[in-house]
Design a protein around this motif. Structure first.
Motif, short mmCIF file in Angstrom:
data_model
loop_
_atom_site.label_atom_id
_atom_site.label_comp_id
_atom_site.label_asym_id
_atom_site.label_seq_id
_atom_site.Cartn_x
_atom_site.Cartn_y
_atom_site.Cartn_z
N GLY A 1 0.81 -1.21 0.00
CA GLY A 1 0.00 0.00 0.00
C GLY A 1 0.84 1.26 0.00
N LYS A 2 0.17 2.39 -0.12
CA LYS A 2 0.87 3.67 -0.20
C LYS A 2 1.36 4.15 1.16
CE LYS A 2 -1.75 5.34 -4.21
NZ LYS A 2 -2.66 6.41 -4.71
N GLY A 3 0.74 3.70 2.24
CA GLY A 3 1.08 4.19 3.56
C GLY A 3 2.49 3.81 3.99
N ALA A 4 3.01 4.58 4.96
CA ALA A 4 4.34 4.31 5.51
C ALA A 4 4.31 4.56 7.02
CB ALA A 4 5.39 5.18 4.85
N LEU A 5 5.23 3.90 7.72
CA LEU A 5 5.35 3.99 9.16
C LEU A 5 6.74 4.54 9.47
CD1 LEU A 5 4.54 3.23 12.13
CD2 LEU A 5 5.31 0.90 11.60
N VAL A 6 6.80 5.57 10.29
CA VAL A 6 8.08 6.22 10.59
C VAL A 6 8.32 6.23 12.10
CG1 VAL A 6 9.44 8.33 10.40
CG2 VAL A 6 7.89 7.69 8.54
N PHE A 7 9.47 5.69 12.51
CA PHE A 7 9.89 5.72 13.92
C PHE A 7 11.02 6.75 14.07
CE2 PHE A 7 8.20 1.44 13.34
CZ PHE A 7 7.40 1.29 14.47
N GLU A 8 10.97 7.52 15.13
CA GLU A 8 12.04 8.45 15.46
C GLU A 8 12.70 8.00 16.75
OE1 GLU A 8 10.79 12.49 15.62
OE2 GLU A 8 10.32 12.62 13.48
N THR A 9 14.03 8.02 16.79
CA THR A 9 14.76 7.65 18.01
C THR A 9 15.49 8.86 18.56
OG1 THR A 9 16.94 7.09 17.11
CG2 THR A 9 15.21 5.44 16.85
N ASP A 10 15.95 8.72 19.80
CA ASP A 10 16.84 9.73 20.36
C ASP A 10 18.29 9.32 20.10
OD1 ASP A 10 17.34 7.66 22.15
OD2 ASP A 10 16.21 8.58 23.80
N ALA A 11 19.23 10.08 20.63
CA ALA A 11 20.63 9.79 20.37
C ALA A 11 21.06 8.44 20.96
CB ALA A 11 21.50 10.91 20.95
#
Length: 212
Positions: free
Chosen positions: A180-190
């Motif tokens: 599908g077109k959707g996406a999942l984005v995770f952000e981390t710290d340092a």
């Protein structure tokens, strides 16, 4: 020895035979009693007034996450704000911008859109932002996990790059395994720990600043 009179012989013989016969009858063993049925094994008998044991119920499967690559719960990416409000089934805070630009709607419990927000742009629902520990992303990712755990959950589907603003932090973008077109984005710290995640349609899902 005197002999018995001849007339007494038959009587005497009969008496002897009769006595012998009675003696034989008395000595005859009584008929053997029928063997008693074998005692039932206590383990084979159900206890009185105790319901039969039943197999333990299987543990409930964990509930599926509400977040999906095509929406959240009953909400679908591409819905209008009015459709999204109806599908949500409760009150949502927030108002559309006058120019139809980017804005968020939030449930009553969310302190701000960074904790949980539904992004709209050009009149359509396009993204979900999650910064709390209650929500689970499709595939099992969560806030608080390590980047290594995320790589293991979504192996072969991650595009990774340095965070735009936080030195040493990472952004891990996961594609929809179903195409599908959707996406999942995770952000981390340092330190490599997930601090927030979002799911939605491009290009909005890639907005690092949200609606800012």
């Amino acid at each position: 020895m005197k002999s018995l009179p001849s007339s007494s012989v038959p009587t005497f013989a009969c008496a002897v035979l009769l006595a012998f016969g009675l003696s034989a009858c008395q000595r005859e063993a009584p008929p053997a009693a029928e063997p008693a049925p074998p005692a039932a094994n206590a383990a084979d008998q159900p206890a009185e007034d105790v319901p039969p044991a039943t197999a333990p119920a299987p543990a409930p499967a964990p509930a599926d996450t509400l977040a999906r690559f095509d929406g959240y719960g009953d909400l679908r990416f591409g819905m209008s704000a009015e459709q999204a409000r109806q599908a949500w089934g409760g009150e949502l805070k927030g108002e559309a911008t006058p120019d139809g630009g980017c804005y968020y709607l939030q449930p009553q419990w969310a302190k701000n859109a960074a904790e949980f927000g539904l992004m709209f742009e050009n009149g359509q629902f396009v993204r979900v932002d999650v910064g709390n520990d209650k929500e689970t992303a499709p595939g099992g990712g969560r806030r608080g996990m390590s980047a290594e755990q995320i790589r293991g959950l979504y192996a072969g589907r991650i595009e990774e790059q340095p965070h735009k603003y936080v030195e040493g932090a990472r952004t891990l973008r996961v594609s929809d395994g179903a195409g599908g077109k959707g996406a999942l984005v995770f952000e981390t710290d340092a330190a490599g720990q997930v601090t927030a995640w979002r799911i939605g349609l491009p290009p909005q899902v890639d907005y690092v600043e949200g609606c800012s």
